[in-house]
Design a protein around this motif. Sequence first.
Motif, short mmCIF file in Angstrom:
data_model
loop_
_atom_site.label_atom_id
_atom_site.label_comp_id
_atom_site.label_asym_id
_atom_site.label_seq_id
_atom_site.Cartn_x
_atom_site.Cartn_y
_atom_site.Cartn_z
N ARG A 1 0.93 -1.09 -0.13
CA ARG A 1 -0.04 -0.03 -0.01
C ARG A 1 1.00 1.19 -0.02
NH1 ARG A 1 -2.32 0.52 6.12
NH2 ARG A 1 -0.21 0.93 7.25
N PRO B 1 -7.45 3.19 -4.19
CA PRO B 1 -7.33 4.26 -3.22
C PRO B 1 -6.02 4.41 -2.72
CG PRO B 1 -9.39 2.93 -3.02
CD PRO B 1 -8.24 2.24 -3.80
N ALA B 2 -5.92 5.70 -1.89
CA ALA B 2 -4.71 5.78 -1.20
C ALA B 2 -4.74 4.92 0.12
CB ALA B 2 -4.56 7.21 -0.64
N THR C 1 -2.16 6.75 -5.60
CA THR C 1 -3.39 5.87 -6.02
C THR C 1 -2.73 5.31 -7.54
OG1 THR C 1 -4.17 7.69 -7.33
CG2 THR C 1 -4.85 7.39 -4.99
N ARG D 1 -9.51 0.79 -9.63
CA ARG D 1 -8.99 1.85 -8.83
C ARG D 1 -8.52 1.48 -7.48
NH1 ARG D 1 -11.26 5.88 -5.13
NH2 ARG D 1 -13.06 4.73 -4.90
#
Length: 148
Positions: free
Chosen positions: A63, A97-98, A67, A95
């Motif tokens: 992570r 996300p952050a 993005t 997608r």
Amino acid sequence: MSEPVLRKATAPGHWQDVPVMHYKKEGEAPFQGVTRQVLFEDAGGAQWRYFEVDPAGHTTLERHVHTHAVMILHGRGRCLVGDRIWDVQERDLVRVPALTWHQFRAAQDAPLGFLCLVSRERDRPQLPSEEQIGQMRADPVLAAFIQV
Ligand code: MN
């Protein structure tokens, strides 16, 4: 040196004068059978890449603040984003996300090639701690999926 306007596709997932590179340095993070190509180095502050995962291979579980905008271009597989796993195939959009855990896995019998748009300026990926892996493994669906 200016970049050429056109790089012709030479085969699925290959383009003229676009080198096929290592995904990451060996030993830097866990992954299996992944290559990386940079298609556009500076597209309005973005970088556009193409990754290809061999059958049964996987990207790193990671992570980061930046993005990802992903389009599956070739093949099929599954991806973890957050706490869910999705089946993906050609032309699907994903997608990321952050600060959201994500990992892509190719099918056992097919590769998984995908386009991935990122900001040129971006933070380095974080790998899960043992504690975070333990939390993910508390979910049997995630436990069966994640490769670390
Ligand atoms: Mn990532």
